[in-house]
Design an enzyme around this catalytic site. Sequence first.
Site, PDB file in Angstrom:
ATOM      1  N   SER A  26       0.852  -1.183   0.000  1.00 41.48           N
ATOM      2  CA  SER A  26       0.000   0.000   0.000  1.00 41.48           C
ATOM      3  C   SER A  26       0.892   1.239   0.000  1.00 41.48           C
ATOM      4  O   SER A  26       2.069   1.178  -0.386  1.00 41.48           O
ATOM      5  CB  SER A  26      -0.936  -0.007   1.217  1.00 41.48           C
ATOM      6  OG  SER A  26      -1.890   1.035   1.147  1.00 41.48           O
ATOM      7  N   ASN A  27       0.366   2.357   0.432  1.00 37.73           N
ATOM      8  CA  ASN A  27       1.143   3.582   0.561  1.00 37.73           C
ATOM      9  C   ASN A  27       0.606   4.366   1.752  1.00 37.73           C
ATOM     10  O   ASN A  27      -0.326   3.927   2.435  1.00 37.73           O
ATOM     11  CB  ASN A  27       1.091   4.409  -0.729  1.00 37.73           C
ATOM     12  CG  ASN A  27      -0.330   4.739  -1.126  1.00 37.73           C
ATOM     13  OD1 ASN A  27      -1.017   5.495  -0.452  1.00 37.73           O
ATOM     14  ND2 ASN A  27      -0.782   4.164  -2.233  1.00 37.73           N
ATOM     15  N   ASP A  28       1.173   5.522   1.990  1.00 39.22           N
ATOM     16  CA  ASP A  28       0.903   6.247   3.231  1.00 39.22           C
ATOM     17  C   ASP A  28      -0.196   7.290   3.102  1.00 39.22           C
ATOM     18  O   ASP A  28      -0.346   8.156   3.962  1.00 39.22           O
ATOM     19  CB  ASP A  28       2.193   6.931   3.702  1.00 39.22           C
ATOM     20  CG  ASP A  28       2.339   6.909   5.212  1.00 39.22           C
ATOM     21  OD1 ASP A  28       1.650   6.090   5.847  1.00 39.22           O
ATOM     22  OD2 ASP A  28       3.122   7.712   5.751  1.00 39.22           O
ATOM     23  N   SER A  29      -0.985   7.226   2.047  1.00 37.87           N
ATOM     24  CA  SER A  29      -2.054   8.210   1.864  1.00 37.87           C
ATOM     25  C   SER A  29      -3.064   8.135   3.001  1.00 37.87           C
ATOM     26  O   SER A  29      -3.532   7.053   3.368  1.00 37.87           O
ATOM     27  CB  SER A  29      -2.769   7.973   0.530  1.00 37.87           C
ATOM     28  OG  SER A  29      -3.883   8.827   0.409  1.00 37.87           O
ATOM     29  N   ALA A  94      -4.337   7.646  -4.060  1.00 39.47           N
ATOM     30  CA  ALA A  94      -2.991   7.145  -4.352  1.00 39.47           C
ATOM     31  C   ALA A  94      -3.126   5.658  -4.675  1.00 39.47           C
ATOM     32  O   ALA A  94      -3.003   4.796  -3.799  1.00 39.47           O
ATOM     33  CB  ALA A  94      -2.061   7.374  -3.167  1.00 39.47           C
TER      34      ALA A  94
END
Length: 225
Positions: A26-29, A94
């Site tokens: 995943s990502n940090d959005s 994101a």
Amino acid sequence: MDNQALKLLITVGPTKEYIDPVRYISNDSSGKMGFAIAEEFYNQGVDIVVIAGPCQIKSLIPDDRIYRVVSAEEMFKTASQWFDWCDVAIFTAAVADYRPAFKLDQKFKKSSTDFQISWIRNPDIAGAFGKQKKDNQISIGFALETENLESNATKKLVEKKFDLVLLNSPNNKGEGFHYDTNRVAFFDKNRDIQYHNLKSKKEVAEDIYNWLETNYKLLTPVRTI
């Protein structure tokens, strides 16, 4: 554009692409920027559909206007159902560019050998909308870049047929994921560029609405649903 029935589709937050039942990429959005925009438009009386990846945001948007998804494929499928409906689409999510080629049914256990994952491309949600949008539809996207900021923003503007790209960078303090502030530059399809100072994400959302109102002569719309 019929300003008496202005309809906004907005994607927010991250996506999760599962490797096995407990691990994912995943990502940090955080979804803060997307929900700030959604609330600004909703407060202006706009009909709104929010497609939200996994994020923990308390929002003023009614629950029946928010569609919760997890993966990029789920976000794409849900967004596709609303493409023709909207007048304005804003892509703040994101979205993971890739996902594992297959998901393991059981938790992968550590062994003495290395474990390699094959990746396949996820759907390009904004790109798909850019290919099918009508002349009276407006498309806005974000470019979160770490290098070649201006050239990458311009490339995204052209390739995805955006009417406006908002450039920001995690290289700068106060911008990007998790902050309550953001600093963006507006790159529009006429190649005009406007650089903005660091400000709250609520103020950035107001700037986006005002840009639309100024450039597309929007009047105060009336929410129909």
